[in-house]
Enzyme design. Structure first.
Site, short mmCIF file in Angstrom:
data_model
loop_
_atom_site.label_atom_id
_atom_site.label_comp_id
_atom_site.label_asym_id
_atom_site.label_seq_id
_atom_site.Cartn_x
_atom_site.Cartn_y
_atom_site.Cartn_z
CG ASN A 115 21.91 74.05 93.02
OD1 ASN A 115 22.93 74.38 93.61
ND2 ASN A 115 21.88 73.75 91.73
CG HIS A 161 5.29 123.19 99.61
ND1 HIS A 161 5.65 122.79 98.34
CD2 HIS A 161 3.92 123.19 99.63
CE1 HIS A 161 4.55 122.58 97.61
NE2 HIS A 161 3.50 122.81 98.38
CB SER A 283 30.82 117.32 119.46
OG SER A 283 32.03 117.98 119.12
CG ASN A 291 25.52 116.17 117.38
OD1 ASN A 291 25.00 117.27 117.43
ND2 ASN A 291 26.84 116.00 117.37
CD GLN A 328 28.53 81.53 97.36
OE1 GLN A 328 28.42 80.31 97.26
NE2 GLN A 328 29.69 82.14 97.32
CE LYS A 331 24.15 81.71 101.24
NZ LYS A 331 25.23 80.73 101.34
N1 ARG Z 1 26.91 78.26 98.75
C1 ARG Z 1 26.18 78.00 97.57
C2 ARG Z 1 25.15 79.12 97.30
O1 ARG Z 1 24.89 79.88 98.17
C3 ARG Z 1 25.47 76.71 97.73
C4 ARG Z 1 25.01 76.12 96.46
C5 ARG Z 1 26.16 75.65 95.68
N2 ARG Z 1 25.69 74.99 94.50
C6 ARG Z 1 26.45 74.85 93.39
N3 ARG Z 1 25.92 74.28 92.38
N4 ARG Z 1 27.70 75.27 93.35
O2 ARG Z 1 24.64 79.23 96.21
#
Ligand code: ARG
Length: 455
Positions: A115, A161, A283, A291, A328, A331
Site C-alpha cells: 500500500n 457571442h 478524406s 481536415n 487501483q 491508476k
Molecule cells: N496493485 C495494487 C494497487 O494498485 C497494489 C496494492 C495492493 N494492496 C493490497 N492490499 N491488495 O492498489
C-alpha cells in the site's frame, strides 16, 4: 484448490487473480523504475535507522542497490516483465531480488506494505511526469507568444457571442491563450505540491512497530517532507491523482478552446489562418479535403479529461478510510490523463509553430463597420459627450464608421489592456522563469537518485 495459481502471497483462484490484478501487469511497467528507487530508499533507511541489530548491513545494502540498478537498466531497455503470478510491479521486483539474492531479497519488504509502496511509486512517477508536462506547457506558451509577437500588428476582429465586437489583434489573441496556459501552472503547482509528500513507511496505513526513519526516506527521495499522519498518508492515494487530473483537465480546457478558435478561423469562410497541410488529414472520398482532425481530437480529449477526473472523484467519494482496492482503478485514469495532456500540448505546439496567418483576410473582416462602434463612441466621450449619448449617436450612424483603419485603431491603444500594450518580453520572461524552476526540480531529483544508487 488444485487449479489455483501460486503467487508470492498465496494461492489464488485464477479468475479472481485475473479480475483483481486487472491491467496492473501492463500499467505497472511504467512504475518499475520508481519501484526500484523507492526500494533503494527504504533499504537504505533500514540500514541507517537507529536500531540494533541493524536490519541490513552496509554490505547487504550494497548488494540490494546493485541488483536494483540492474532491474532499472532492464526496465529502461524494455526488458523488465511482470507475470500474472506477480500481480504487480512490487511483487515482480521482490521476486527478481529474491531470485538473485536469496534470503536477502526476502528481507526488502521489512516494515513496508504494497500500500505505501504503490503510493510512493505513483508519486515518484507523477513527479517526473508533471515536470515533463510543465516543460511542454512552457514550450507551447513560448510558441504562442512567438506567433503573437510576429503578428502583433495584424488586426483581428474580436468577437463576443461569435459576433464581431471590437478590434483585436493576432498578438492579443495568441498571447491571451499563452497567458491562460501560464496561469494554468498555478493549478499544476498545487498538484505538484500535494504530490511532493512522501507516504513511504505508512505501510498498510497504520505504520509499523519498529522505529523507522520516515524523514530520512523522504529526504533520500527528494520529497518536500513525509506525510505526518500515516493513516492520512494511505488515504491520500487517489486524492493526489484526482487533483492532478483536475489540473490537467483545466489545461485541456484551455487547449480545447484554442483548438475551437483555430478550427473556426481556418474555415474558408474566415481564412484568418491556414493550418499547415501536413498537420491536417484527408478524406477517403473527397479529394479536396484537409481536415483539422488534430484539433477536433484535442476537443474530445478535453472531454475525456473531465471524465477521468470525475471517475477518480467518484471512486473516492464513498470509500472508507484506509486502503481499499478501489484505489487501483485510479491508476489507469491518472496515467491516461497525463499521457493525453502531454500529447495534446506537444501536438498543439506543432500547430502553433507552423500556423500561417493571412493578414489580408484578417483585415477584410473589418469591412463591416460595426466593429469600430465602441471605439468611436469613446472618441466622442473623450471630446466631452456623456457616454450614453455617444452610444446612441454612433448606433444611429453606423455607416459613418465605414472605412476606418483597423491597423491605426489597434496601434493607438498602448496602455495595459490595449491591443498594443501587450508585453511579450514580460510574458516570455514568465515562462522562462517557470521553465528554470522546473529544470532545477528535475536536477535536484536526478542528483538525489544518483546518490541513492551509488554504492
Ligand atoms: N496493485 C495494487 C494497487 O494498485 C497494489 C496494492 C495492493 N494492496 C493490497 N492490499 N491488495 O492498489
Amino acid at each position: 484448490m488444485a487449479n489455483d495459481t501460486a503467487t508470492t502471497v498465496g494461492k489464488i483462484n485464477p479468475d479472481v487473480l485475473a479480475f483483481t490484478e486487472g491491467k496492473d501487469p501492463i500499467l505497472d511497467l511504467a512504475l518499475a523504475q520508481s519501484d526500484c528507487i523507492g526500494t533503494a530508499a527504504h533499504v537504505t533507511m533500514l540500514t541507517r535507522m537507529n536500531y540494533t541489530p541493524a536490519i541490513f548491513t552496509e554490505d547487504q545494502r550494497r548488494q540490494v542497490i546493485l541488483a536494483l540498478r540492474d532491474i532499472i537498466d532492464e526496465a529502461r531497455r524494455g526488458e523488465f516483465t511482470i507475470t500474472a503470478a506477480d500481480q504487480d510491479v512490487h511483487l515482480a521486483v521482490e521476486r527478481r531480488l529474491t531470485e538473485r539474492l536469496g534470503d536477502l531479497g526476502k528481507k526488502v519488504h521489512t516494515c513496508r506494505s504494497r500500500n505505501d509502496q504503490v503510493a510512493v511509486d505513483i508519486r515518484l512517477h507523477i513527479r517526473d511526469e508533471l515536470n515533463a508536462l510543465a516543460l511542454e506547457l512552457t514550450d507551447l506558451a513560448d510558441s504562442l507568444l512567438t506567433l503573437g509577437a510576429n503578428h502583433r500588428t495584424v488586426p483581428l476582429v474580436g468577437r463576443t457571442h461569435l459576433q464581431p465586437a471590437m478590434p483585436s489583434s493576432v498578438g492579443m489573441w495568441a498571447s491571451g491563450y499563452a497567458e491562460m496556459l501560464l496561469d494554468d501552472t498555478f493549478l499544476l503547482d498545487a498538484a505538484r505540491r500535494l504530490n511532493n509528500l512522501c507516504p513511504l513507511g505508512s505501510a498498510a496505513g497504520y505504520g509499523v512497530p519498529l522505529p523507522i526513519d520516515r524523514q530520512l526516506t523522504s529526504n533520500l527521495l527528494a520529497f518536500e517532507r513525509p506525510h505526518h499522519n500515516v493513516f492520512y498518508a494511505s488515504c491520500a492515494r487517489g486524492k493526489d491523482e484526482a487533483v492532478l487530473l483536475a489540473a490537467c483537465g483545466q489545461i485541456m480546457l484551455t487547449l480545447s478552446r484554442l483548438a475551437e478558435d483555430l478550427i473556426l478561423f481556418s474555415m474558408p469562410e474566415f481564412r484568418y489562418f491556414t493550418l499547415p497541410r501536413d498537420l491536417c488529414t484527408g478524406s477517403s472520398i473527397m479529394p479536396q479535403k484537409y481536415n483539422p482532425d488534430v484539433l477536433e481530437l484535442i476537443r474530445a480529449k478535453a472531454a475525456l479529461l473531465q471524465g477521468y477526473t470525475t471517475a477518480a472523484n467518484v471512486i473516492l467519494k464513498a470509500m472508507p478510510g484506509g486502503y481499499n482496492r478501489d484505489l487501483q482503478d485510479t491508476k489507469e485514469l491518472y496515467m491516461e490523463g497525463l499521457r493525453v495532456t502531454r500529447a495534446s500540448l506537444r501536438i498543439m505546439k506543432l500547430m502553433a509553430d507552423s500556423l500561417t496567418v493571412n493578414p489580408d483576410a484578417c483585415r477584410a473582416a473589418f469591412a463591416e463597420p460595426g466593429v469600430f462602434a465602441t471605439d468611436r463612441a469613446l472618441e466622442l466621450v473623450a471630446a466631452g459627450m456623456p457616454f450614453r449619448d455617444a452610444y446612441h449617436q454612433v448606433r444611429d450612424h453606423l455607416e459613418d464608421l465605414r472605412g476606418m483603419d483597423p491597423d491605426a485603431v489597434i496601434a493607438k491603444k498602448t496602455h495595459l489592456g490595449g491591443t498594443n500594450g501587450i508585453s511579450f518580453p514580460a510574458l516570455l520572461a514568465r515562462s522562462g522563469a517557470y521553465r528554470a524552476e522546473i529544470q532545477a526540480s528535475q536536477a535536484g531529483i536526478a542528483e538525489a537518485f544518483r546518490k541513492l544508487l551509488t554504492v
